[in-house]
Design a protein around this motif. Structure first.
Motif, mmCIF file in Angstrom:
data_model
loop_
_atom_site.group_PDB
_atom_site.id
_atom_site.type_symbol
_atom_site.label_atom_id
_atom_site.label_comp_id
_atom_site.label_asym_id
_atom_site.label_seq_id
_atom_site.Cartn_x
_atom_site.Cartn_y
_atom_site.Cartn_z
ATOM 1 N N VAL A 32 104.048 35.766 -0.931
ATOM 2 C CA VAL A 32 103.632 34.446 -0.457
ATOM 3 C C VAL A 32 103.746 34.392 1.054
ATOM 4 O O VAL A 32 104.779 34.759 1.620
ATOM 5 C CB VAL A 32 104.515 33.340 -1.080
ATOM 6 N N TYR A 33 102.670 33.931 1.707
ATOM 7 C CA TYR A 33 102.674 33.683 3.149
ATOM 8 C C TYR A 33 102.549 32.176 3.320
ATOM 9 O O TYR A 33 101.535 31.585 2.987
ATOM 10 C CB TYR A 33 101.499 34.387 3.833
ATOM 11 N N ASP A 34 103.600 31.552 3.851
ATOM 12 C CA ASP A 34 103.665 30.106 3.943
ATOM 13 C C ASP A 34 103.819 29.668 5.391
ATOM 14 O O ASP A 34 104.872 29.855 5.992
ATOM 15 C CB ASP A 34 104.841 29.597 3.108
ATOM 16 N N ASN A 35 102.752 29.111 5.961
ATOM 17 C CA ASN A 35 102.856 28.401 7.234
ATOM 18 C C ASN A 35 103.313 27.001 6.845
ATOM 19 O O ASN A 35 102.512 26.180 6.411
ATOM 20 C CB ASN A 35 101.512 28.353 7.962
ATOM 21 N N VAL A 36 104.589 26.738 6.965
ATOM 22 C CA VAL A 36 105.199 25.542 6.389
ATOM 23 C C VAL A 36 104.485 24.242 6.776
ATOM 24 O O VAL A 36 104.317 23.382 5.911
ATOM 25 C CB VAL A 36 106.708 25.511 6.699
ATOM 26 N N LYS A 40 99.171 24.311 1.901
ATOM 27 C CA LYS A 40 99.281 25.240 0.774
ATOM 28 C C LYS A 40 99.505 26.662 1.270
ATOM 29 O O LYS A 40 98.759 27.163 2.105
ATOM 30 C CB LYS A 40 97.997 25.174 -0.057
ATOM 31 N N PRO A 41 100.519 27.345 0.735
ATOM 32 C CA PRO A 41 100.731 28.745 1.125
ATOM 33 C C PRO A 41 99.689 29.669 0.507
ATOM 34 O O PRO A 41 99.047 29.331 -0.482
ATOM 35 C CB PRO A 41 102.128 29.056 0.573
ATOM 36 N N GLU A 43 98.962 32.953 -1.575
ATOM 37 C CA GLU A 43 99.699 33.693 -2.593
ATOM 38 C C GLU A 43 98.900 34.909 -3.032
ATOM 39 O O GLU A 43 97.759 34.784 -3.458
ATOM 40 C CB GLU A 43 99.998 32.793 -3.794
ATOM 41 N N ILE A 107 108.414 36.722 0.375
ATOM 42 C CA ILE A 107 108.179 35.391 0.938
ATOM 43 C C ILE A 107 108.209 35.500 2.460
ATOM 44 O O ILE A 107 109.128 36.106 3.026
ATOM 45 C CB ILE A 107 109.265 34.388 0.487
ATOM 46 N N ARG A 109 107.920 32.716 5.501
ATOM 47 C CA ARG A 109 107.798 31.295 5.843
ATOM 48 C C ARG A 109 107.912 31.117 7.352
ATOM 49 O O ARG A 109 108.966 31.351 7.926
ATOM 50 C CB ARG A 109 108.898 30.482 5.180
#
Length: 124
Positions: A32-36, A40-41, A43, A107, A109
Motif C-alpha cells: 500500500v502506498y498512502d499519501n495520507v 484513497k491509497p 493498493e 505500507i 505512508r
C-alpha cells in the motif's frame, strides 16, 4: 543500517530515477502506498505503478533524508522532497512511516500538509 532502512532509502532513490516499474517492484504484491492527505491509497503493484507513471510524466522528486529511525519492521523518516517540474522546483517537508516485511514495502505512508502544497504552488 538495518535492512528495513536500506529498503526505504532505495525507494527514495528511485523517485529521482523516474522508473515506475523499478519503484513498484520494491513493494509487496499487496503493498500500500498512502499519501495520507489524499482520499484513497494505492493498493498493489498495478495501482502503484499507474500512479507513479502519471507523476513521473510531470516531475521527478529528489528526497533528502533529515532523520531516520527503525523499530523492527517499521521505519520512520523525516525528509525534504524537492519536486522538479519544467516550470520550477518546490521543496516539501514530509514525514513517512513505512512497514518493511521480507525486504519489501508493505505500507508506505507519507504525511505532509496540503496547505503547504498550495502555498508553495506545487502543480498537481
Amino acid at each position: 543500517m538495518t535492512n528495513e532502512e536500506t529498503v526505504v532509502r532505495r525507494v527514495l532513490e528511485q523517485w529521482a530515477l523516474k522508473d515506475p516499474e523499478a519503484l513498484a517492484q520494491l513493494f509487496a504484491e499487496d503493498g500500500v502506498y498512502d499519501n495520507v492527505p489524499d482520499e484513497k491509497p494505492m493498493e498493489g503493484h498495478d495501482a502503484i505503478r499507474q500512479w507513479l507513471s502519471a507523476v513521473f510524466q510531470i516531475c521527478r522528486v529528489e528526497a533528502e533524508v533529515l532523520n531516520i529511525a527503525t523499530n523492527g519492521e517499521w521505519v520512520l523518516s523525516e525528509r525534504l522532497d524537492t519536486h522538479i517540474f519544467n516550470s520550477g522546483q518546490w521543496t516539501l517537508p514530509v514525514m513517512n512511516a513505512s512497514r518493511i516485511v521480507d525486504g519489501k514495502v508493505q505500507i508506505w505512508r507519507d504525511y505532509y500538509c496540503r496547505k503547504t502544497v498550495e502555498q508553495l504552488g506545487i502543480p498537481e
